[in-house]
Write a protein that holds these residues in place. Sequence first.
Motif, PDB file in Angstrom:
ATOM      1  N   GLU A  45       1.671  -4.969  12.804  1.00 55.29           N
ATOM      2  CA  GLU A  45       1.644  -4.803  11.351  1.00 55.29           C
ATOM      3  C   GLU A  45       2.453  -5.923  10.687  1.00 55.29           C
ATOM      4  O   GLU A  45       3.630  -6.104  10.994  1.00 55.29           O
ATOM      5  N   THR A  92      -2.138   0.433   3.116  1.00 58.83           N
ATOM      6  CA  THR A  92      -2.295   0.779   1.699  1.00 58.83           C
ATOM      7  C   THR A  92      -2.087   2.272   1.460  1.00 58.83           C
ATOM      8  O   THR A  92      -1.859   2.702   0.335  1.00 58.83           O
ATOM      9  N   GLY A 464     -11.633  -0.563   6.245  1.00 61.19           N
ATOM     10  CA  GLY A 464     -12.575  -0.472   5.126  1.00 61.19           C
ATOM     11  C   GLY A 464     -13.714  -1.472   5.230  1.00 61.19           C
ATOM     12  O   GLY A 464     -14.786  -1.245   4.663  1.00 61.19           O
ATOM     13  N   GLN A 476     -10.198   6.666   1.540  1.00 61.49           N
ATOM     14  CA  GLN A 476      -9.314   6.735   2.716  1.00 61.49           C
ATOM     15  C   GLN A 476      -9.814   7.691   3.801  1.00 61.49           C
ATOM     16  O   GLN A 476      -9.679   7.404   4.994  1.00 61.49           O
TER      17      GLN A 476
HETATM   18  C1  FAD Z   1      -2.768   1.605  -5.748  1.00 54.49           C
HETATM   19  C2  FAD Z   1      -3.822   2.157  -4.823  1.00 54.49           C
HETATM   20  C3  FAD Z   1      -4.146   3.513  -4.898  1.00 54.49           C
HETATM   21  C4  FAD Z   1      -5.130   4.030  -4.039  1.00 54.49           C
HETATM   22  N1  FAD Z   1      -5.393   5.366  -4.079  1.00 54.49           N
HETATM   23  C5  FAD Z   1      -6.278   5.895  -3.193  1.00 54.49           C
HETATM   24  C6  FAD Z   1      -6.481   7.294  -3.139  1.00 54.49           C
HETATM   25  O1  FAD Z   1      -5.861   8.056  -3.885  1.00 54.49           O
HETATM   26  N2  FAD Z   1      -7.367   7.767  -2.239  1.00 54.49           N
HETATM   27  C7  FAD Z   1      -8.072   6.954  -1.399  1.00 54.49           C
HETATM   28  O2  FAD Z   1      -8.920   7.453  -0.650  1.00 54.49           O
HETATM   29  N3  FAD Z   1      -7.863   5.634  -1.410  1.00 54.49           N
HETATM   30  C8  FAD Z   1      -6.961   5.086  -2.260  1.00 54.49           C
HETATM   31  N4  FAD Z   1      -6.704   3.753  -2.221  1.00 54.49           N
HETATM   32  C9  FAD Z   1      -7.396   2.929  -1.205  1.00 54.49           C
HETATM   33  C10 FAD Z   1      -6.988   3.245   0.220  1.00 54.49           C
HETATM   34  O3  FAD Z   1      -5.607   3.441   0.358  1.00 54.49           O
HETATM   35  C11 FAD Z   1      -7.472   2.079   1.088  1.00 54.49           C
HETATM   36  O4  FAD Z   1      -8.876   1.968   0.915  1.00 54.49           O
HETATM   37  C12 FAD Z   1      -7.195   2.259   2.572  1.00 54.49           C
HETATM   38  O5  FAD Z   1      -5.832   2.438   2.830  1.00 54.49           O
HETATM   39  C13 FAD Z   1      -7.708   1.022   3.322  1.00 54.49           C
HETATM   40  O6  FAD Z   1      -7.544   1.225   4.704  1.00 54.49           O
HETATM   41  P1  FAD Z   1      -7.669   0.008   5.721  1.00 54.49           P
HETATM   42  O7  FAD Z   1      -7.357   0.528   7.065  1.00 54.49           O
HETATM   43  O8  FAD Z   1      -8.972  -0.661   5.495  1.00 54.49           O
HETATM   44  O9  FAD Z   1      -6.585  -1.067   5.251  1.00 54.49           O
HETATM   45  P2  FAD Z   1      -5.063  -0.919   4.844  1.00 54.49           P
HETATM   46  O10 FAD Z   1      -4.680   0.505   4.657  1.00 54.49           O
HETATM   47  O11 FAD Z   1      -4.867  -1.847   3.702  1.00 54.49           O
HETATM   48  O12 FAD Z   1      -4.289  -1.464   6.130  1.00 54.49           O
HETATM   49  C14 FAD Z   1      -4.421  -2.788   6.580  1.00 54.49           C
HETATM   50  C15 FAD Z   1      -3.080  -3.243   7.142  1.00 54.49           C
HETATM   51  O13 FAD Z   1      -3.305  -4.438   7.905  1.00 54.49           O
HETATM   52  C16 FAD Z   1      -2.196  -5.279   7.740  1.00 54.49           C
HETATM   53  N5  FAD Z   1      -2.580  -6.655   8.057  1.00 54.49           N
HETATM   54  C17 FAD Z   1      -3.408  -7.485   7.358  1.00 54.49           C
HETATM   55  N6  FAD Z   1      -3.487  -8.700   7.978  1.00 54.49           N
HETATM   56  C18 FAD Z   1      -2.696  -8.608   9.085  1.00 54.49           C
HETATM   57  C19 FAD Z   1      -2.353  -9.540  10.131  1.00 54.49           C
HETATM   58  N7  FAD Z   1      -2.845 -10.799  10.149  1.00 54.49           N
HETATM   59  N8  FAD Z   1      -1.499  -9.133  11.108  1.00 54.49           N
HETATM   60  C20 FAD Z   1      -0.971  -7.869  11.104  1.00 54.49           C
HETATM   61  N9  FAD Z   1      -1.258  -6.950  10.127  1.00 54.49           N
HETATM   62  C21 FAD Z   1      -2.119  -7.326   9.142  1.00 54.49           C
HETATM   63  C22 FAD Z   1      -1.826  -5.095   6.280  1.00 54.49           C
HETATM   64  O14 FAD Z   1      -0.490  -5.506   6.037  1.00 54.49           O
HETATM   65  C23 FAD Z   1      -2.057  -3.607   6.073  1.00 54.49           C
HETATM   66  O15 FAD Z   1      -0.872  -2.873   6.265  1.00 54.49           O
HETATM   67  C24 FAD Z   1      -5.776   3.183  -3.091  1.00 54.49           C
HETATM   68  C25 FAD Z   1      -5.450   1.833  -3.045  1.00 54.49           C
HETATM   69  C26 FAD Z   1      -4.494   1.319  -3.895  1.00 54.49           C
HETATM   70  C27 FAD Z   1      -4.159  -0.144  -3.834  1.00 54.49           C
END
Ligand code: FAD
Length: 495
Positions: A45, A92, A464, A476
Amino acid sequence: MIVDGAHTGKDLEERFDAVVIGSGAGGAVVAKELAEGGMRVAVLEEGAHHKTTSHTDLPYEAISRLYRDKGFTTTVGKPAIPVPMGRALGGTTVINSGTCFRTPTKVLEHWERDLGLHSLTEASFNPFFERVEREINVVDGEFKVMSRANTIIHEALSKRGTPGKALKRNIRGCEGCGFCCYGCPSGAKQSMDVSYLPKAFLAGAKAFTNTKFERFLTEGRRVVGVEATFHRDSGPSTGHRLTIKAPLVILAAGTIHSPQLLRNNGVAVENRNLGRNLTLHPATKVFARFDEEVNGWQGTPQAYYSDLLKDQGITFEGIFVPPDVAAMTVPFVGRRLNEFMRDYKHMAAFGFLISDSSTGRVVRLPFVGTTVLYNFQEADIEKFRTAIAFLARVFLEAGANKVYTLLHGYSELSSEADIQRLEKGRLKAEDIDGMAFHPLGTCGAGRVARWDQRAGEGVMIADGSVVPESLGVNPQVTIAAFGLRAAEKLLESRP
Ligand SMILES: Cc1cc2nc3c(=O)[nH]c(=O)nc-3n(C[C@H](O)[C@H](O)[C@H](O)COP(=O)(O)OP(=O)(O)OC[C@H]3O[C@@H](n4cnc5c(N)ncnc54)[C@H](O)[C@@H]3O)c2cc1C
Ligand code: SF4
């Protein structure tokens, strides 16, 4: 176990059965499932681990610590749209609102019928939704902790005979403090750092924080491990590296970063869809000034919704931002900003997101780096117009003396005549001041990743980016379900 890359003081070399890159909604789920399935799992991370007790009630400080690029991530296009993302252990989910929806039936049917994704059916996903919802404790929202900005809309819609509903949320004992998007200070919100990841660690997974994945190790075309750099609290490199040998890498770095990381490493580059088909769920809010003191920042901001216009691709949801964030983000200046902020305790707000038919792409530009290109198409501009006019009418019916929109040319609406002017007037993409919180689709299943989420030999995708397109609801739970599906397929195929 968590190893803080900022403090290793040396290079590390380790071996695991699987490496998960990213610890958000997708990555955390894969890590727990694989670890509980008996695999030795590493999680990389880029962000730091922020304990629940370290979350503050100072939004700007929280944004600097928990948001990527201090919250200044944005698209390039008409209009430019901020796309905030988390960078922390838990991804996120640490900064999200805690709203939970399953993938709508209509969307799953469309994937199956029109995209030919026969394995992505409701029947196959329902057990994943059930398991995810149990783990993150999805419950019906409670009216008693809602921000008044939500209940004003509830009362107005109920008077019309079309009430909305309390949102389902992943919480345990929410106090309604209103800080969901700045890190829940009580640990009530069951984000990945307090739900899935502790269980992954209990099952033996090891997380490396402040650790940025840089490149795959390969043997021929097969990925056999990763190299990463350690960083000082998400800042500059410490000069030390982590090398992990592992026969399996699960990319879960999020919709914006995963396609770029594949591209940088020459994986799936022959696929012209890589980085394309990006959808964002563009969103905005409408403010309304009431005589009563609303104090909309008190109570859960996103707690109520209406899907009355879902057939038009619009979902209305509660939203409110604390005064200091509002002062920095509303597009008003000078005297108007002064007046708006002076009245802020009298303001209610409600928001919406649209199921976008516009699509964008993630590219790498010389001297700029990873860039998100996205332009609003006409159909989506019209969704904004319809949704803003709808909310303005509801607020005026509820007794607001003035409605403030973030649309240039229509920023103050005080009467039915003003709303009709908006409905009939000219509206360009550049007039829209929106945001987007849900990037999806850049490595879509069936387009870039295969139906089983594999993107290359030894690489799977579970974030995502693999969700084929816009859902029309918060993603999410869908992303976590894709994570669970990926883990299940891996465990099934283990020798
Ligand atoms: C303000 C806000 C409110 C939201 N509210 C909601 C809600 O109420 N309900 C809902 O369903 N969704 C909500 N969302 C969206 C939801 O949280 C995200 O769609 C979801 O968390 C995305 O999941 P993910 O696994 O794709 O990526 P993420 O949860 O973004 O995780 C990706 C991780 O990978 C890490 N990463 C990236 N590049 C690298 C690298 N090179 N090396 C190591 N680590 C890396 C990042 O730092 C991050 O921690 C919200 C988003 C925001 C911004
Ligand atoms: S309202 Fe407060 S207690 Fe409830 S989930 Fe949000 S931050 Fe946590």
